[in-house]
Design a protein around this motif. Sequence first.
Motif, PDB file in Angstrom:
ATOM      1  N   ASP A 195       0.851  -1.177   0.000  1.00 44.37           N
ATOM      2  CA  ASP A 195       0.000   0.000   0.000  1.00 44.37           C
ATOM      3  C   ASP A 195       0.892   1.234   0.000  1.00 44.37           C
ATOM      4  N   VAL A 196       0.555   2.211  -0.845  1.00 49.59           N
ATOM      5  CA  VAL A 196       1.309   3.448  -0.943  1.00 49.59           C
ATOM      6  C   VAL A 196       0.352   4.618  -0.743  1.00 49.59           C
ATOM      7  N   TYR A 197       0.908   5.755  -0.368  1.00 50.47           N
ATOM      8  CA  TYR A 197       0.100   6.865   0.130  1.00 50.47           C
ATOM      9  C   TYR A 197       0.473   8.150  -0.595  1.00 50.47           C
ATOM     10  N   ARG A 198      -0.538   8.880  -1.034  1.00 44.35           N
ATOM     11  CA  ARG A 198      -0.296  10.137  -1.735  1.00 44.35           C
ATOM     12  C   ARG A 198      -1.496  11.059  -1.564  1.00 44.35           C
ATOM     13  N   ARG A 199      -1.249  12.291  -1.120  1.00 38.37           N
ATOM     14  CA  ARG A 199      -2.318  13.285  -1.039  1.00 38.37           C
ATOM     15  C   ARG A 199      -2.730  13.608  -2.478  1.00 38.37           C
ATOM     16  N   ASP A 200      -4.005  13.427  -2.781  1.00 34.21           N
ATOM     17  CA  ASP A 200      -4.407  13.494  -4.178  1.00 34.21           C
ATOM     18  C   ASP A 200      -5.819  14.036  -4.313  1.00 34.21           C
ATOM     19  N   SER A 201      -6.246  14.154  -5.546  1.00 31.97           N
ATOM     20  CA  SER A 201      -7.579  14.661  -5.858  1.00 31.97           C
ATOM     21  C   SER A 201      -8.636  13.612  -5.511  1.00 31.97           C
ATOM     22  N   ILE A 202      -9.902  14.018  -5.610  1.00 37.50           N
ATOM     23  CA  ILE A 202     -11.021  13.118  -5.324  1.00 37.50           C
ATOM     24  C   ILE A 202     -11.823  12.914  -6.601  1.00 37.50           C
ATOM     25  N   ASP A 203     -11.788  11.700  -7.131  1.00 39.49           N
ATOM     26  CA  ASP A 203     -12.634  11.313  -8.261  1.00 39.49           C
ATOM     27  C   ASP A 203     -12.651   9.790  -8.324  1.00 39.49           C
ATOM     28  N   SER A 204     -13.208   9.235  -9.384  1.00 41.38           N
ATOM     29  CA  SER A 204     -13.436   7.787  -9.436  1.00 41.38           C
ATOM     30  C   SER A 204     -12.155   6.978  -9.587  1.00 41.38           C
ATOM     31  N   THR A 205     -11.034   7.614  -9.964  1.00 42.33           N
ATOM     32  CA  THR A 205      -9.795   6.872 -10.185  1.00 42.33           C
ATOM     33  C   THR A 205      -8.666   7.279  -9.244  1.00 42.33           C
TER      34      THR A 205
END
Length: 428
Positions: free
Chosen positions: A182-192
Amino acid sequence: MAARTFAHHILLSNPSFFRNSTKTGFTTFFSLSSSPSFRRYKSTQTLVASSSSSLLELGGVKISKEDVVKDEPTNNVPDLIFTKLGLQLHRRDNHPLGILKNAIYEYFDTNYNNQFHKFDDLCPIVTVKENFDDVLVPADHVSRSYNDTYYVDAGTVLRCHTSAHQADLLRKGYANFLVTGDVYRRDSIDSTHYPVFHQMEGVRVFNPSDWNDSGMDGTLYAANDLKACLEGLARHLFGAVEMRWVDTYFPFTNPSFELEIYFQEKWLEVLGCGVTEQEILKRGGKTDNVAWAFGLGLERLAMVLFDIPDIRLFWSTDKRFVSQFTKGQLGIKFKPFSKYPPCFKDMSFWINDSFSENNLCEIVRGVAGDLAEEVQLIDNFTNKKGMTSHCYRITYRSMERSLTDDEINDLQWNVRDKVQSQLNVVMR
């Protein structure tokens, strides 16, 4: 090996940990961020995976909530992210991610006579050196920003890619290995996009005796072997598909490539790869060798292979989802069990110079969790005074039930309050 405490683990692997505490891989490496500024955001979500008094054990390391979510200036790990630690979806044989991982294992076991060592339980808390420096990520690269990466403290992060373990395994003498995690990244919110996802890293090291009689230099030999290996993997997963190689750039490989396949009437990027930079091998004590490496995102491929429309579904415990998949059966097509209506809420505000969309998404996730389906910028303008306004549309939808109007309104007002107070913006 007996489990160590988190503090003991970090003290051994990173002597600067306690000093720092007083004050990103191929498919996940690049992520744009508009500002290096940072502010601490606490989640309002209730912990479901672990209480503050319990210990998780990850890769032989015991970890408490206080080790990861700390009231410390450089810590930006919210409660919601801590609840994902230890779930390890890729280790569940009946889960789409576990099924895909095992299918890839099968390919390597069959074609390379079990030469590849497999690691899928390495602790996701790594040092900045392991996550960035050891794979030659430039010191000024945007992926190091607090807007992009989850920092436990100034010297420790939640890994952004499984490449964070590459140098350590090379130093330990492994020449052929697969790392899944499992890897972690602050990211956008959408279906992908989701702040936690799963990746697999593959590395193969060659000795001069491997290429001396081939008529090729080591780099060309490794590149040809890499392409043959990954073309075979693509056929193993997707069948007889058309493929093409695209030259690209990664800081840790040269030359670097992306493999694309023509699948379901469109070109799909499958993975990134390349010939490992010699500096990485030298740091791993392999001065006379060449190597190749690849990285792929399990969710990206599983969504295509299993027809899963929303990345949030991988985290569902609804029996209508989990019962559809069976160990060893790759490519079972997901059958939607419901389609609950979305609810759209718009929010406008004047931004400041330190505004980052990733910080906005962190607040939305902290309030709404997986009920937040998408955050989309729908309007952007600058007035005569030079002030810039953004309007974001937040889509709320549960994958498992209908949301009530009162519930959605409460979420939206909570989001508005936290955006105004924590991002220091002016609502319109």
